[in-house]
Structures are given as C-alpha cells and as structure tokens.
Design an enzyme around this catalytic site. Structure first.
Site, PDB file in Angstrom:
ATOM      1  CG  ASP A 539      -5.649   8.688  -3.488  1.00  0.00           C
ATOM      2  OD1 ASP A 539      -5.617   9.923  -3.570  1.00  0.00           O
ATOM      3  OD2 ASP A 539      -5.645   7.947  -4.484  1.00  0.00           O
ATOM      4  CD  GLU A 540      -2.902   4.684  -4.902  1.00  0.00           C
ATOM      5  OE1 GLU A 540      -3.184   3.484  -5.092  1.00  0.00           O
ATOM      6  OE2 GLU A 540      -2.710   5.497  -5.833  1.00  0.00           O
TER       7      GLU A 540
END
Length: 860
Positions: A539-540
C-alpha cells in the site's frame, strides 16, 4: 539518490553549523529544563480544508539566553503534518524526513533572552483538532553535544506541552466545506446513552460474546467445584492444558485424564470430537450443561476449544472455587473463517507482554487471526539472526542523522534509544508467542511491508551494505540491498518520507524477502506449526518511486518481460513476491491498493500462481470513489478480508473530542457501538456519513457511477479490526485502544444478527446492543482486567435538569462518579442529585480499583 553521498551529507549537517556563539552542554541542559515549550492550534479555518495555522512558543525562564543571529543550536520537533512555512521569526524550518523537522537560527534571528518568550507561527497541511496530533519529546542540539529533551515535553500528558483546544476553529477541522461534526459533550453523551430497554445483571451474565447461533437455557444449575473431573479425547490434550489453566484462575484444579479412564461417580466435563455435528462445518461445537455433566463436542479441535470458551463465558467474573453455571444447550458455528485483528507495533513497539495479552483475550472471544505488522518505515520488530542490522538499526530510533546506529527518531520517541516505541521481539520470544497462539487456535500472519512503507528495512540494509563495503566484501554487501545507490527518483509519501520504497527492479530485493520468509518459516517450524499466510503490504507507494532508477530502466529495455514502464512495476513486484511465496506453500496477502491499477481495476488475478490471494480492503471513504473495492476484488477472484476504516480502525478516537487519542482520517470517531453495528454482508449498508459528517442519503449519486454487486460471496473470508500505532506509545495505551472495541469485531465475525437485514437503526439492534453492552460492563471488563487489560471506559453523559444532575453511561452498570472540588474527592452517582454550581461538576466512569475513564466537565 546516491546514498553514499547522502550519508556523508547528513553527517556533515550533524556537525556544528558555526563555531561562534556556542552553547555549552550545561547551558543546553539549563535552557531545555527551564524553558517551557508549547505547541498550539491557532486556526484550522486558515485556508479551508487543506491548511492549518499552528505555533510553537518558547517561554525562557532558564537563565540562559539564545544569542542573536546564526548559531550552532537546532531544535528538533515531531510534526505529523507537513510544515509548509520555510522561515519565520528568524528561524529556518527544515524538513528532515517523515515527521522530523528542525528549527535553525538565521542571521535575522533576534535572540531570546531569559525572561522573554518567542512565538513561532507556521502553516501546515490538513488540520490539528486533537491533542494527540502533537508529538512529545521536542529536543535541542548544540554543536556536536548530546541532545537534550525539553523537560515539559518529556511526558504522555499532552496538557504539559499543548495549549488548550477549545475554540470552534480548533475543535472543527475546517469550515470550507463545513465540518458538521458534533463535538462530544456531557449533554450529547447523555442523549446518545439513553435507552428504552434494560438488561438485568442475571441476563448479562448469560450473554456470551460472541453470541452463539442457538442457545436454550434450562432449569437448574451446575455447580463446578473440586469434585468435578475432566475426560477428553486424546487429540485434545493441548486444548485441555489451556482449559485447566483457565479453570485455575477461578480457583479450580480439576483432574483431567483421557476418556478411556473411568470417572466413577464424580461429576464430569466431557470433551470430544464428532465431525458429523453442524454438518461438519469447521470450528463448530455443541455445549450441554447439566447438573452433574457438561459435554463439549466439536467438529474439530478448534470447535472444542470454542465450546470451552462459551462455557467459561458463563462464569461470573469474581467467583472462586464454587462456580454456578446455568444449565444450557448451545449449538454454534462461526459466521466467517477469518476473524482477525491487525496490530501494528512496528511504528511503536509496546513490548512482549502486549502481544501475549492480545492473543490471550482474542482467543477468549473466538478470534483466530492475528495480523502482526512488525515492519514499517519507523521500525523492524523481529530478530532475524542472519540480518542483525534489521533490529540493531531498525529496532531503534534515536538522534543519528547518519542512521548508522539507529533510525531517525520519529513519532515522539525523542533522541535516545531508551525513548518510547523502541525495541523488538527476539526470535526465541516469537517462537514462544507462536506456541502460545497455536495452543489457542490463533494463526499469526506476519507482514513484511513492501515495496512502500519499508524504510526501516531499507536503512538497515544500507547500513549492512556500508559494513561490508568497508571491509571490501562487495558481494556480501549487495546481497540483500533494497535501494539503488544512484537512484535519483523523487517522491514524497503520505507520511512525508522520500526514501521508503524498496527498489522492485533489484534482484537483491527479492533475495531479502525470500531470506526473511525462510527465517520466518523456520521459526514456525520450531514452534511446531506452519507459516501458511504471509502479508507483503503493497500500500501507499510514493508516486515517483523508481522513475529515475537505472535498474528499472534496464528492466524496461528487456524485451517480452511484461514490464514496459513504471506503471507495470507494482504488479511486477506483487506477482514476483507471490510466486516466491507459492513455491514455499504460502498464501500471499496485501492491502487493497497494493493490488489495484487504479480506482476500479484490480491486477490481473490470473497473473498470480497462488490458489488464494488475500486482500485487506480498508478504504471505504465513499466520496473518494473507491469504497466498492471489496466487491470488485472478490468478483475478480481475490479472497477479501473486510477491514474498513470507518468502522474497524481502532487507532481512531472513541468519540469526537480533542482529548481522545488517535487519527481520524476515515471518520471522526469509532466507538464500541459503531463497530458493533458494522454489517459485513452489506458493505454499501455501512455508508452512513461522509467525512464531513453529512448523512449519506444517495450512495450511488455520491460515488457517481454504478456500484457493482457481490457476485462471489464465497470470496469474502471475514472481518478484521485494525490498530495503527502512530499516536500509541505504551502498552497501556494500545490495549485501551483495542479493548473493548475488539469485542464488537469478534461479535460480527462470529455471529450474524437478525437486525443486519434491516440496518443498524432498528429496535432489535438497540436490544442486541444493550445486551452486549451490559455483558461487557457486568463481566467482560472484570475478566479483561484480571488478564492485565484496563479497557477503555466511556465518558459518562450528563445534564442538569430542574437543579439536579442526571448522568448515564454507554455501558449499563458501570460506576459513575462525580466531583465538586476539581477531582480532590469523588462521589458515587446512583440517582439524580441536587447541584448548586454546575460549572464545578466533573464526571467519570470507574471499573474496579485501577480503571477510570477520562474526566469530563458537565459544561463540556
């Protein structure tokens, strides 16, 4: 970026900037001890939703003056908001990395004499509406001397270093658009706590959490005492061991023997397995309690274990020796196979005991997965003996800008390795934890975070690289390297890092992941179990990662490898990692955005060789346009674990109030009742409010496109609570953030309530909630406390009516106390009481001797 040059540069900036006007160590000590350092929220309405004005005030009563002009001192602060101001009050504000910033005097600095104050006002991103948005342990460095923490910031008491948050432009996040949040106060709590239904204590004792499928209480009781014996099927020895430990905590030591040994005429508890009950559904059980015979039958060992937990759940919390249990027949099966809790102790490590307590109590509520987030930007929390730098460097934060002895300090740790959040779990302790969890039918799913959120491992492997290159062993140096020396890619992540992405084009990155995976597998084997699931994050990832990487450019130039540009790199990484796991017989897991090309298109499922690929779906902020990903991913063949931020993120505050700890990006608050009301079978039905706290009345109109239906419900594996630890620095804090909200997750993951088909605003929801809340207050809080957990207690509601104080609590039967002398003495509230001075009234709830809620005022 060339990190050899970076290390040199950071080492240089750590040396004195100027040789004149130096502060001695003694002066530095006196200044930081005698100067009050205060943060303040000046104006959240500064420029609408995207900007806040904040300030730092230094009140110098130290007897030491800061000289005019450029000097060799610097003040370091932790700021979770990106500071936009570059220079103010003669001070440069420099962003180091993550939340670490520093103030450096320029030639325009006017000095700060003893007896004077200096206010440094600055602009930052987003908003600051809670005390926990500010981090403790600001510190000062001069020359190459030891850093010193400002004394009043070396505390977890925010009131010592954050000015009061009271005005509307401090309490609300923004005014353009309008923030419709109702800030919690005594009267609002009172209104929310009012219930038409009441639940007796006797009923509360009988309420099992999570609620069984079918319960039939009969006349009579069984009285457990030392006369009883246990007989068990041989395969259940482990379950019996845990059971007898639990009984011992109630003062009972019962003889337990295999079932071929006669019990004569003694009353008996019989434990056995019958795969035919509940149509063979895994983890199911049947429990029958009669006067002198208790029988627990499970479809498997786990089913027997859960039947035992239901039996123990019927025990009154304070009894010892002679335990009266109502006669009952229970048939029960779990709703979902995945009933999880995610625990991030990478950002802040809270010690070994917190992990064991979490596992112990998860098992009591029939939860079966601990998703252990042990690696992050701010820390690596598990010993890998062949890669000691992971914990020697990655396990600690301190003031070392070169990062050769520790990571950059972050999240209020301060400048020393002794600061909060530091430490790691040894290999031996992790094997012990695995054995403990396995005996309680809890699977631990570790997470090797990558390719983003990987700064701790990246910096540790850079330190390893330097160690081996210094001795001329270039081959060993680069074996597990996660960054490319000449990568000039530029990016800034949501958490304000510019160097936390593993280079996915280096073979050494996959060698590192495979090495850690191998070491994890060996730990599981040593514990007598098997690593079946491993999460790789995903993620991210910072936008711009790898765009200037020579290794990636070389990969793009290779023909027919399916990697033509930067947009192909995340799926390349995930599929390559998944293939590594597949060869080891491990199911990979990821966060939702780690498996998406964009808002609506998942990576090609056929690109993964794995039979299952689990995905935690967390982003259900409806106005962001991605909240239907749970169904999109399930329909595309991924196995979905519902992890939604608006109901299941327990790093969020319990109520909308500045005194409450936690981030609040997904929703302004999540109390135990809101988590209880989560409906796993109707993702769209959980759309209640926007982030502005406007009611959602037309979801499709808000999203602006057709919302897909769930076509493959079999791919929804279950439900998981999450706690992230940016603002959580101690064991006591993390356990209070998790408990009692985790009980709501246990309830929804195990049991489907009748009200779910009608929504959480119906009368039968109110009845179910009151029974649950009563059980929590009457028995579960005591059991948690005996197990070393002081659960969060709700602040009482109150109002003044006809000159009398009326008070109530979200949990029935909690003790409510009030004070009329600023907390010097506390009085028990049992009925409305006459009050002369409403301004003076303080309130709190209490449970037992050592657990009280946050104190609130009647007029706030």
């Amino acid at each position: 970026m060339n990190f050899k040059h970076t290390l040199l540069a950071t080492a240089m900036v750590a040396t004195p900037l100027f040789t004149h006007a130096a502060l001695s160590q003694a002066q530095l000590q006196r200044f930081t001890q005698g100067t009050e350092f205060m943060f303040a929220v000046e104006d959240n309405f500064h420029k609408g939703v995207g900007s806040v004005l904040a300030s730092i005030t230094l009140k110098n009563d130290s007897g030491v003056a800061l000289p005019k002009g450029e000097s060799d001192w610097q003040i370091y602060i932790h700021s979770i908001r990106k500071i936009q101001t570059k220079q103010v009050a003669g001070l440069k504000i420099e962003h180091i990395n993550g939340d670490l910033n520093r103030l450096v005097p320029t030639k325009e600095f006017a000095g700060l004499n003893s007896g004077e104050s200096l206010k440094v006002q600055y602009e930052a991103s987003a908003w600051l509406a809670a005390y926990s948005d500010f981090m403790p342990r600001a510190f000062m460095v001069a020359n190459s001397q030891k850093p010193v923490i400002f004394a009043n910031t070396d505390t977890e008491d925010f009131t010592q270093f954050v000015a009061p948050i009271e005005r509307e432009n401090q309490l609300k996040r923004y005014n353009d658009p309008v923030d419709y949040t109702k800030i919690a106060n005594a009267q609002l709590r009172f209104e929310r706590n009012q219930q038409k239904l009441s639940v007796s204590k006797e009923e509360a004792i009988k309420r099992i959490i999570p609620k069984p499928s079918n319960v039939d209480f009969n006349r009579g009781t069984a009285v457990l005492n030392s006369d009883w014996q246990i007989r068990y099927a041989g395969r259940l020895k482990s379950e019996v061991n845990v059971f007898t430990q639990s009984l011992a905590s109630y003062g009972l030591k019962l003889e337990a023997k295999p079932d071929h040994i006669s019990v004569a005429n003694s009353p008996v508890i019989i434990l056995k397995v019958d795969e035919s009950i509940a149509k063979g559904k895994a983890e199911s059980y049947r429990l029958e309690v009669d006067d002198e015979k208790i029988t627990v039958v499970g479809t498997d060992n786990a089913g027997v274990f859960y039947g035992i937990q239901s039996l123990l759940a019927l025990f009154s919390p304070d009894v010892q020796g002679n335990i009266e249990i109502p006669n009952v027949e229970i048939e029960d099966s779990p709703r979902f196979s995945w009933r999880g809790m995610h625990y991030d102790n990478a950002r802040n490590y809270h010690g070994k005991d917190a992990l064991f307590k979490l596992v112990e109590h998860m098992a009591r509520y029939k939860m079966n997965v601990l998703h252990w987030h042990f690696s992050e930007d701010e820390g690596w929390r598990l010993e890998i003996p062949d890669l000691p730098e992971l914990t020697q460097i990655g396990g600690y934060r301190c003031f070392d800008l070169s990062e050769q002895s520790c990571l950059l300090t972050q999240l209020g740790t301060g400048p020393f390795k002794s600061g909060s959040g530091n430490g790691y779990l040894s290999r031996k302790d992790f094997v012990e934890l695995l054995k403990f969890a396995t005996a309680r039918h809890i699977k631990i799913v570790p997470e090797i975070e990558g390719p983003g959120h990987a700064r701790a491992s990246i910096k540790a492997m850079e330190a390893r690289y330097k160690k081996f290159t210094d001795i001329g062993n270039d081959s060993a140096a680069s074996t597990y390297l996660l960054s490319e020396p000449d990568d000039k890619s530029q990016y800034l992540t949501v958490q304000n890092y510019h160097d936390n992405s593993m280079n996915v084009c280096l073979d050494s990155t996959y060698a590192f992941i495979d090495k850690v995976t191998y070491e994890l597998q060996s730990m599981y084997r040593d514990a007598g179990t098997r690593l079946t699931h491993l999460h790789f994050g995903g993620d991210e990832v910072g936008s711009g990662s790898w765009s200037q990487s020579k290794a990636c450019q070389a990969l793009f130039s290779e023909p027919n490898n399916g990697v033509a540009g930067v947009a192909d790199l995340k799926p390349y990484f995930t599929q390559r990692v998944a293939s590594l796991f597949d060869k080891r017989g491990i199911t990979p897991g990821a966060w939702e955005d780690g498996l998406m090309y964009d808002k609506v298109n998942p990576f090609n499922r056929d690109g993964f060789p794995n039979k299952e690929v689990t995905v935690n779906v967390w982003d259900n902020i409806w106005e962001w346009g991605v909240a239907d990903r749970a169904y999109r991913l399930a329909n595309d063949g991924y196995q979905v674990i519902l992890s939604h931020g608006t109901h299941l993120y327990f790093d969020h505050p319990y109520e909308a109030h500045p005194d409450e700890r936690g981030y609040y990006w997904a929703t302004r608050y999540i109390d135990t009742k809101k988590a209880f009301g989560y409906m796993p079978d109707d993702v769209y039905g959980n759309a209640d409010f926007t982030r502005n706290r406007e009611p959602i009345v037309n979801l499709e109109a808000l999203v602006g496109r057709e919302l897909p239906k769930l076509e493959k419900p079999e791919n929804i594996l279950g439900v998981q609570g999450q706690v992230w630890s940016e603002t959580i620095r101690t064991e006591e804090q993390v356990l209070a953030m998790i408990f009692p909200r985790i009980l709501s997750v246990a309830e929804r993951a195990w049991h489907k309530a009748e009200w779910e088909s009608l929504g959480a605003n119906q009368n039968n929801f109110a009845k179910d909630w009151q029974e649950f809340a009563a059980a929590v207050s009457v028995k579960e809080l005591t059991k948690l406390q005996k197990g070393g957990v002081n659960a969060n207690l709700p602040v009482p509601g109150a109002l003044l009516k006809d000159g009398k104080l009326h008070a109530n609590s979200a949990f029935p039967y909690l003790t409510i106390e009030y004070s009329l002398n600023n907390g010097k003495t506390w009085l028990h509230y049992s009925e409305p009481v006459s009050i002369n001075d409403a301004q003076a009234v303080q309130l709190r709830t209490r449970h037992g001797e050592n657990n009280v809620s946050r104190v609130a005022n009647l007029n706030k």
